[in-house]
Design a protein around this motif. Structure first.
Motif, PDB file in Angstrom:
ATOM      1  N   GLY A  14      10.444 -11.534 -37.065  1.00 40.08           N
ATOM      2  CA  GLY A  14      11.183 -12.214 -38.226  1.00 40.08           C
ATOM      3  C   GLY A  14      11.157 -13.799 -37.835  1.00 40.08           C
ATOM      4  O   GLY A  14      10.896 -14.124 -36.781  1.00 40.08           O
ATOM      5  N   GLY A  15      11.312 -14.458 -39.166  1.00 35.76           N
ATOM      6  CA  GLY A  15      11.010 -15.849 -38.785  1.00 35.76           C
ATOM      7  C   GLY A  15       9.890 -16.644 -38.306  1.00 35.76           C
ATOM      8  O   GLY A  15       9.851 -17.490 -37.664  1.00 35.76           O
ATOM      9  N   GLY A  16       8.806 -15.643 -38.507  1.00 34.18           N
ATOM     10  CA  GLY A  16       7.338 -16.148 -37.835  1.00 34.18           C
ATOM     11  C   GLY A  16       7.017 -15.618 -36.427  1.00 34.18           C
ATOM     12  O   GLY A  16       6.155 -16.359 -35.819  1.00 34.18           O
ATOM     13  N   ARG A  17       8.160 -14.933 -35.901  1.00 37.98           N
ATOM     14  CA  ARG A  17       7.794 -14.611 -34.497  1.00 37.98           C
ATOM     15  C   ARG A  17       7.134 -13.208 -34.496  1.00 37.98           C
ATOM     16  O   ARG A  17       7.534 -12.377 -35.351  1.00 37.98           O
ATOM     17  CB  ARG A  17       9.339 -14.560 -33.721  1.00 37.98           C
ATOM     18  N   PHE A  18       6.513 -13.143 -33.479  1.00 37.30           N
ATOM     19  CA  PHE A  18       5.603 -11.898 -33.356  1.00 37.30           C
ATOM     20  C   PHE A  18       5.536 -11.220 -32.041  1.00 37.30           C
ATOM     21  O   PHE A  18       5.591 -12.257 -31.067  1.00 37.30           O
ATOM     22  CB  PHE A  18       4.234 -11.908 -33.744  1.00 37.30           C
ATOM     23  N   ALA A  19       5.436 -10.097 -31.649  1.00 38.99           N
ATOM     24  CA  ALA A  19       5.258  -9.675 -30.169  1.00 38.99           C
ATOM     25  C   ALA A  19       3.982  -8.919 -30.021  1.00 38.99           C
ATOM     26  O   ALA A  19       3.893  -7.940 -30.899  1.00 38.99           O
ATOM     27  CB  ALA A  19       6.704  -8.896 -29.506  1.00 38.99           C
ATOM     28  N   LEU A  20       3.192  -8.854 -28.938  1.00 39.60           N
ATOM     29  CA  LEU A  20       2.000  -8.068 -29.098  1.00 39.60           C
ATOM     30  C   LEU A  20       2.506  -7.194 -27.620  1.00 39.60           C
ATOM     31  O   LEU A  20       2.682  -7.971 -26.698  1.00 39.60           O
ATOM     32  CB  LEU A  20       0.849  -9.064 -28.772  1.00 39.60           C
ATOM     33  N   ARG A  21       2.173  -5.922 -27.778  1.00 35.57           N
ATOM     34  CA  ARG A  21       2.372  -5.253 -26.631  1.00 35.57           C
ATOM     35  C   ARG A  21       1.197  -4.328 -26.434  1.00 35.57           C
ATOM     36  O   ARG A  21       0.444  -3.909 -27.276  1.00 35.57           O
ATOM     37  CB  ARG A  21       3.705  -4.415 -26.944  1.00 35.57           C
ATOM     38  N   GLY A  22       0.920  -3.893 -25.060  1.00 32.22           N
ATOM     39  CA  GLY A  22      -0.128  -3.281 -24.744  1.00 32.22           C
ATOM     40  C   GLY A  22      -1.476  -3.994 -24.404  1.00 32.22           C
ATOM     41  O   GLY A  22      -1.268  -5.030 -23.660  1.00 32.22           O
ATOM     42  N   VAL A  23      -2.463  -3.323 -24.678  1.00 36.77           N
ATOM     43  CA  VAL A  23      -3.938  -3.978 -24.298  1.00 36.77           C
ATOM     44  C   VAL A  23      -4.447  -4.908 -25.194  1.00 36.77           C
ATOM     45  O   VAL A  23      -4.409  -4.743 -26.497  1.00 36.77           O
ATOM     46  CB  VAL A  23      -4.974  -2.881 -24.217  1.00 36.77           C
ATOM     47  N   LEU A  24      -4.701  -6.223 -24.737  1.00 30.60           N
ATOM     48  CA  LEU A  24      -5.419  -7.379 -25.523  1.00 30.60           C
ATOM     49  C   LEU A  24      -6.918  -7.539 -25.026  1.00 30.60           C
ATOM     50  O   LEU A  24      -6.992  -8.123 -24.101  1.00 30.60           O
ATOM     51  CB  LEU A  24      -4.445  -8.357 -25.293  1.00 30.60           C
ATOM     52  N   GLY A  25      -7.862  -6.653 -25.382  1.00 27.90           N
ATOM     53  CA  GLY A  25      -9.192  -6.819 -24.726  1.00 27.90           C
ATOM     54  C   GLY A  25     -10.134  -6.012 -25.805  1.00 27.90           C
ATOM     55  O   GLY A  25      -9.774  -6.183 -27.118  1.00 27.90           O
ATOM     56  N   PHE A  26     -11.443  -6.086 -24.896  1.00 28.03           N
ATOM     57  CA  PHE A  26     -12.511  -5.605 -25.980  1.00 28.03           C
ATOM     58  C   PHE A  26     -12.305  -4.320 -26.808  1.00 28.03           C
ATOM     59  O   PHE A  26     -12.947  -4.266 -28.186  1.00 28.03           O
ATOM     60  CB  PHE A  26     -13.504  -5.192 -24.960  1.00 28.03           C
ATOM     61  N   GLY A  27     -11.364  -3.423 -26.424  1.00 34.79           N
ATOM     62  CA  GLY A  27     -11.323  -2.052 -27.524  1.00 34.79           C
ATOM     63  C   GLY A  27     -10.241  -2.341 -28.528  1.00 34.79           C
ATOM     64  O   GLY A  27     -10.132  -1.527 -29.208  1.00 34.79           O
ATOM     65  N   THR A  28      -9.477  -3.531 -28.542  1.00 38.82           N
ATOM     66  CA  THR A  28      -8.403  -3.645 -29.444  1.00 38.82           C
ATOM     67  C   THR A  28      -8.426  -4.871 -30.160  1.00 38.82           C
ATOM     68  O   THR A  28      -7.957  -4.830 -31.195  1.00 38.82           O
ATOM     69  CB  THR A  28      -7.017  -3.651 -28.493  1.00 38.82           C
ATOM     70  N   VAL A  29      -9.164  -6.066 -29.746  1.00 39.70           N
ATOM     71  CA  VAL A  29      -8.970  -7.190 -30.616  1.00 39.70           C
ATOM     72  C   VAL A  29      -9.413  -7.123 -32.035  1.00 39.70           C
ATOM     73  O   VAL A  29      -8.889  -7.652 -32.732  1.00 39.70           O
ATOM     74  CB  VAL A  29      -9.848  -8.270 -29.657  1.00 39.70           C
ATOM     75  N   LYS A  30     -10.220  -6.224 -32.261  1.00 40.53           N
ATOM     76  CA  LYS A  30     -10.725  -6.121 -33.737  1.00 40.53           C
ATOM     77  C   LYS A  30      -9.614  -5.333 -34.365  1.00 40.53           C
ATOM     78  O   LYS A  30      -9.441  -6.077 -35.694  1.00 40.53           O
ATOM     79  CB  LYS A  30     -12.158  -5.131 -33.644  1.00 40.53           C
ATOM     80  N   ASP A  31      -8.811  -4.494 -33.993  1.00 37.46           N
ATOM     81  CA  ASP A  31      -7.746  -3.809 -34.818  1.00 37.46           C
ATOM     82  C   ASP A  31      -6.627  -4.971 -34.959  1.00 37.46           C
ATOM     83  O   ASP A  31      -5.945  -4.770 -35.938  1.00 37.46           O
ATOM     84  CB  ASP A  31      -7.317  -2.716 -33.941  1.00 37.46           C
ATOM     85  N   ILE A  32      -6.402  -5.684 -33.598  1.00 38.80           N
ATOM     86  CA  ILE A  32      -5.473  -6.414 -33.761  1.00 38.80           C
ATOM     87  C   ILE A  32      -5.642  -7.721 -34.620  1.00 38.80           C
ATOM     88  O   ILE A  32      -4.627  -8.002 -35.406  1.00 38.80           O
ATOM     89  CB  ILE A  32      -5.384  -7.134 -32.166  1.00 38.80           C
ATOM     90  N   LEU A  33      -6.808  -8.138 -34.796  1.00 32.89           N
ATOM     91  CA  LEU A  33      -7.197  -9.137 -35.817  1.00 32.89           C
ATOM     92  C   LEU A  33      -6.848  -8.721 -37.235  1.00 32.89           C
ATOM     93  O   LEU A  33      -6.566  -9.319 -38.083  1.00 32.89           O
ATOM     94  CB  LEU A  33      -8.612  -9.592 -35.513  1.00 32.89           C
ATOM     95  N   ALA A  34      -7.210  -7.556 -37.548  1.00 26.38           N
ATOM     96  CA  ALA A  34      -6.965  -7.013 -38.760  1.00 26.38           C
ATOM     97  C   ALA A  34      -5.696  -6.863 -38.923  1.00 26.38           C
ATOM     98  O   ALA A  34      -5.202  -7.347 -40.279  1.00 26.38           O
ATOM     99  CB  ALA A  34      -7.737  -5.486 -38.951  1.00 26.38           C
ATOM    100  N   ALA A  35      -4.870  -6.392 -38.268  1.00 23.68           N
ATOM    101  CA  ALA A  35      -3.335  -6.278 -38.193  1.00 23.68           C
ATOM    102  C   ALA A  35      -2.756  -7.686 -38.489  1.00 23.68           C
ATOM    103  O   ALA A  35      -1.894  -7.769 -39.532  1.00 23.68           O
ATOM    104  CB  ALA A  35      -2.686  -5.525 -37.095  1.00 23.68           C
ATOM    105  N   SER A  36      -3.151  -8.453 -37.832  1.00 29.08           N
ATOM    106  CA  SER A  36      -2.726 -10.110 -37.775  1.00 29.08           C
ATOM    107  C   SER A  36      -2.966 -10.575 -39.412  1.00 29.08           C
ATOM    108  O   SER A  36      -2.190 -11.546 -39.716  1.00 29.08           O
ATOM    109  CB  SER A  36      -3.349 -10.787 -36.812  1.00 29.08           C
ATOM    110  N   LYS A  37      -4.095 -10.289 -40.021  1.00 30.35           N
ATOM    111  CA  LYS A  37      -4.264 -10.965 -41.203  1.00 30.35           C
ATOM    112  C   LYS A  37      -3.158 -10.600 -42.053  1.00 30.35           C
ATOM    113  O   LYS A  37      -2.850 -11.382 -42.857  1.00 30.35           O
ATOM    114  CB  LYS A  37      -5.607 -10.475 -41.580  1.00 30.35           C
ATOM    115  N   ARG A  38      -2.911  -9.351 -42.006  1.00 23.16           N
ATOM    116  CA  ARG A  38      -1.786  -8.913 -43.316  1.00 23.16           C
ATOM    117  C   ARG A  38      -0.524  -9.815 -42.572  1.00 23.16           C
ATOM    118  O   ARG A  38       0.533 -10.054 -43.670  1.00 23.16           O
ATOM    119  CB  ARG A  38      -1.608  -7.436 -43.155  1.00 23.16           C
ATOM    120  N   LEU A  39       0.004  -9.494 -41.344  1.00 24.51           N
ATOM    121  CA  LEU A  39       1.281  -9.918 -40.990  1.00 24.51           C
ATOM    122  C   LEU A  39       1.310 -11.393 -40.966  1.00 24.51           C
ATOM    123  O   LEU A  39       2.495 -11.970 -41.271  1.00 24.51           O
ATOM    124  CB  LEU A  39       1.520  -9.557 -39.446  1.00 24.51           C
ATOM    125  N   PHE A  40       0.396 -12.321 -40.657  1.00 30.71           N
ATOM    126  CA  PHE A  40       0.402 -13.685 -40.591  1.00 30.71           C
ATOM    127  C   PHE A  40       0.321 -14.240 -41.804  1.00 30.71           C
ATOM    128  O   PHE A  40       0.896 -15.486 -42.068  1.00 30.71           O
ATOM    129  CB  PHE A  40      -0.635 -14.206 -39.578  1.00 30.71           C
TER     130      PHE A  40
END
Length: 121
Positions: A14-40
């Motif tokens: 809420g209010g432009g705040r986000f939390a990322l949990r778990g792995v932030l690396g080669f195996g996940t960044v593509k999916d995180i980027l896709a999710a962020s496009k919708r959320l941000f």
């Protein structure tokens, strides 16, 4: 709203705040980027907390820099909190630490998102 993948969770708090949990690396960044496009897309100021990231690598740094680039292009502000030490170490070695803070403010007004065209390609 939550966007899930096998190894990460990007949660809108809420209010432009986000939390990322778990792995932030080669195996996940593509999916995180896709999710962020919708959320941000609907926010002018983004605050992202990484305190629950369990693993990170250079691909995670690349994603944070991509988000800064996105914020600059769309005249948004982006702030990072609790960046994982592994990412900070890679940023220091690569001499890009200052870029991680480049999106915290831009010269000129920050535009409110529009209904059409507010998401990056």
């Amino acid at each position: 709203m939550r966007q899930r993948a096998a190894q990460f969770e990007l949660t809108e708090l809420g209010g432009g705040r986000f939390a990322l949990r778990g792995v932030l690396g080669f195996g996940t960044v593509k999916d995180i980027l896709a999710a962020s496009k919708r959320l941000f897309a609907d926010h002018t100021v983004l605050k992202i907390d990484f305190s629950a990231v369990t693993h990170s690598d250079s691909a995670g740094l690349a994603l944070l820099l991509e988000w800064v680039n996105w914020a600059k292009h769309y005249r948004r502000e982006i702030r990072y909190f609790n960046i994982p030490e592994a990412i900070l170490a890679i940023a220091r070695i690569s001499e890009v630490t200052d870029l991680l803070h480049a999106g915290e403010h831009w010269t000129g007004p920050v535009r409110a998102p529009t209904a059409a065209g507010s998401q990056p390609d």
